[in-house]
Motif scaffolding. Structure first.
Motif, PDB file in Angstrom:
ATOM      1  N   ARG A  19      22.902  37.399   8.755  1.00  0.00           N
ATOM      2  CA  ARG A  19      22.650  36.543   7.585  1.00  0.00           C
ATOM      3  C   ARG A  19      23.725  35.488   7.378  1.00  0.00           C
ATOM      4  O   ARG A  19      23.499  34.502   6.689  1.00  0.00           O
ATOM      5  N   ARG A  20      24.889  35.678   7.952  1.00  0.00           N
ATOM      6  CA  ARG A  20      25.971  34.683   7.826  1.00  0.00           C
ATOM      7  C   ARG A  20      25.880  33.615   8.899  1.00  0.00           C
ATOM      8  O   ARG A  20      26.751  32.757   8.992  1.00  0.00           O
ATOM      9  N   GLY A  21      24.856  33.690   9.742  1.00  0.00           N
ATOM     10  CA  GLY A  21      24.675  32.705  10.794  1.00  0.00           C
ATOM     11  C   GLY A  21      25.482  32.968  12.048  1.00  0.00           C
ATOM     12  O   GLY A  21      25.543  32.127  12.941  1.00  0.00           O
ATOM     13  N   GLU A  22      26.101  34.140  12.150  1.00  0.00           N
ATOM     14  CA  GLU A  22      26.871  34.510  13.343  1.00  0.00           C
ATOM     15  C   GLU A  22      25.930  35.120  14.374  1.00  0.00           C
ATOM     16  O   GLU A  22      24.975  35.808  14.023  1.00  0.00           O
ATOM     17  N   GLU A  23      26.225  34.873  15.646  1.00  0.00           N
ATOM     18  CA  GLU A  23      25.457  35.484  16.728  1.00  0.00           C
ATOM     19  C   GLU A  23      26.146  36.747  17.221  1.00  0.00           C
ATOM     20  O   GLU A  23      27.372  36.860  17.161  1.00  0.00           O
ATOM     21  N   PHE A  24      25.350  37.681  17.730  1.00  0.00           N
ATOM     22  CA  PHE A  24      25.906  38.908  18.307  1.00  0.00           C
ATOM     23  C   PHE A  24      26.870  38.550  19.433  1.00  0.00           C
ATOM     24  O   PHE A  24      27.984  39.066  19.493  1.00  0.00           O
ATOM     25  N   GLY A  25      26.469  37.677  20.321  1.00  0.00           N
ATOM     26  CA  GLY A  25      27.352  37.090  21.322  1.00  0.00           C
ATOM     27  C   GLY A  25      27.735  37.990  22.478  1.00  0.00           C
ATOM     28  O   GLY A  25      27.502  39.202  22.474  1.00  0.00           O
ATOM     29  N   GLU A  26      28.340  37.352  23.469  1.00  0.00           N
ATOM     30  CA  GLU A  26      28.747  38.058  24.681  1.00  0.00           C
ATOM     31  C   GLU A  26      29.939  38.976  24.454  1.00  0.00           C
ATOM     32  O   GLU A  26      30.058  40.014  25.109  1.00  0.00           O
ATOM     33  N   GLU A  27      30.844  38.614  23.534  1.00  0.00           N
ATOM     34  CA  GLU A  27      32.014  39.468  23.290  1.00  0.00           C
ATOM     35  C   GLU A  27      31.599  40.805  22.688  1.00  0.00           C
ATOM     36  O   GLU A  27      32.100  41.859  23.105  1.00  0.00           O
ATOM     37  N   ARG A  28      30.704  40.783  21.712  1.00  0.00           N
ATOM     38  CA  ARG A  28      30.232  42.043  21.127  1.00  0.00           C
ATOM     39  C   ARG A  28      29.430  42.847  22.141  1.00  0.00           C
ATOM     40  O   ARG A  28      29.518  44.069  22.182  1.00  0.00           O
ATOM     41  N   LEU A  29      28.636  42.154  22.946  1.00  0.00           N
ATOM     42  CA  LEU A  29      27.892  42.831  23.999  1.00  0.00           C
ATOM     43  C   LEU A  29      28.845  43.513  24.968  1.00  0.00           C
ATOM     44  O   LEU A  29      28.677  44.697  25.300  1.00  0.00           O
ATOM     45  N   ALA A  30      29.861  42.798  25.438  1.00  0.00           N
ATOM     46  CA  ALA A  30      30.828  43.367  26.379  1.00  0.00           C
ATOM     47  C   ALA A  30      31.552  44.563  25.775  1.00  0.00           C
ATOM     48  O   ALA A  30      31.758  45.582  26.441  1.00  0.00           O
ATOM     49  N   ALA A  31      31.927  44.463  24.499  1.00  0.00           N
ATOM     50  CA  ALA A  31      32.614  45.570  23.833  1.00  0.00           C
ATOM     51  C   ALA A  31      31.709  46.791  23.744  1.00  0.00           C
ATOM     52  O   ALA A  31      32.147  47.927  23.957  1.00  0.00           O
ATOM     53  N   THR A  32      30.427  46.570  23.483  1.00  0.00           N
ATOM     54  CA  THR A  32      29.472  47.671  23.415  1.00  0.00           C
ATOM     55  C   THR A  32      29.313  48.329  24.775  1.00  0.00           C
ATOM     56  O   THR A  32      29.289  49.561  24.889  1.00  0.00           O
ATOM     57  N   VAL A  33      29.231  47.523  25.820  1.00  0.00           N
ATOM     58  CA  VAL A  33      29.096  48.068  27.176  1.00  0.00           C
ATOM     59  C   VAL A  33      30.342  48.882  27.545  1.00  0.00           C
ATOM     60  O   VAL A  33      30.239  49.994  28.073  1.00  0.00           O
ATOM     61  N   LEU A  34      31.519  48.348  27.256  1.00  0.00           N
ATOM     62  CA  LEU A  34      32.757  49.074  27.582  1.00  0.00           C
ATOM     63  C   LEU A  34      32.851  50.402  26.834  1.00  0.00           C
ATOM     64  O   LEU A  34      33.237  51.414  27.405  1.00  0.00           O
ATOM     65  N   ARG A  35      32.496  50.397  25.559  1.00  0.00           N
ATOM     66  CA  ARG A  35      32.552  51.633  24.759  1.00  0.00           C
ATOM     67  C   ARG A  35      31.548  52.668  25.245  1.00  0.00           C
ATOM     68  O   ARG A  35      31.764  53.866  25.071  1.00  0.00           O
ATOM     69  N   SER A  36      30.446  52.224  25.815  1.00  0.00           N
ATOM     70  CA  SER A  36      29.347  53.123  26.156  1.00  0.00           C
ATOM     71  C   SER A  36      29.157  53.311  27.650  1.00  0.00           C
ATOM     72  O   SER A  36      28.154  53.905  28.073  1.00  0.00           O
ATOM     73  N   SER A  37      30.064  52.841  28.462  1.00  0.00           N
ATOM     74  CA  SER A  37      29.852  52.797  29.911  1.00  0.00           C
ATOM     75  C   SER A  37      29.718  54.170  30.574  1.00  0.00           C
ATOM     76  O   SER A  37      29.169  54.269  31.665  1.00  0.00           O
ATOM     77  N   LEU A  38      30.183  55.206  29.934  1.00  0.00           N
ATOM     78  CA  LEU A  38      30.068  56.547  30.527  1.00  0.00           C
ATOM     79  C   LEU A  38      28.732  57.202  30.231  1.00  0.00           C
ATOM     80  O   LEU A  38      28.410  58.248  30.799  1.00  0.00           O
ATOM     81  N   LEU A  39      27.935  56.591  29.367  1.00  0.00           N
ATOM     82  CA  LEU A  39      26.617  57.134  29.039  1.00  0.00           C
ATOM     83  C   LEU A  39      25.637  56.884  30.177  1.00  0.00           C
ATOM     84  O   LEU A  39      25.898  56.086  31.074  1.00  0.00           O
ATOM     85  N   SER A  40      24.498  57.518  30.095  1.00  0.00           N
ATOM     86  CA  SER A  40      23.434  57.255  31.066  1.00  0.00           C
ATOM     87  C   SER A  40      22.957  55.816  30.890  1.00  0.00           C
ATOM     88  O   SER A  40      23.208  55.182  29.860  1.00  0.00           O
ATOM     89  N   ALA A  41      22.244  55.305  31.875  1.00  0.00           N
ATOM     90  CA  ALA A  41      21.715  53.944  31.788  1.00  0.00           C
ATOM     91  C   ALA A  41      20.792  53.806  30.578  1.00  0.00           C
ATOM     92  O   ALA A  41      20.845  52.806  29.848  1.00  0.00           O
TER      93      ALA A  41
END
Length: 81
Positions: A19-41
């Motif tokens: 709602r503030r006009g911010e995009e999820f973006g590649e940085e948040r995506l990368a952080a999510t992948v790094l935090r979850s990388s040990l999970l199953s696909a």
């Protein structure tokens, strides 16, 4: 950590806005992948989707495709050596 993780996604993930006009973006995506990388696909894919949806709250309405590939090639010695 052994193995590789490949994440393919459409712009519906990174361009998802709040709602503030911010995009999820590649940085948040990368952080999510790094935090979850040990999970199953499958679980990693779900975490990415949920992170983007949570970021947008009720405004998450773009089409999204996420494909996660995990490879774990263990090194083996050549039996002829």
């Amino acid at each position: 950590m052994a193995g590789d993780v490949l994440v393919f996604y459409t712009d519906g993930v990174t361009e998802a806005g709040n709602r503030r006009g911010e995009e999820f973006g590649e940085e948040r995506l990368a952080a999510t992948v790094l935090r979850s990388s040990l999970l199953s696909a499958e679980d990693l894919s779900n975490n990415i989707y949920n992170a983007a949806a949570d970021f947008c709250a009720d405004d998450f309405n773009d089409d999204v495709t996420i494909l996660v590939v995990k490879c774990n090639f263990e090194s083996t010695q050549n039996p002829r050596s």
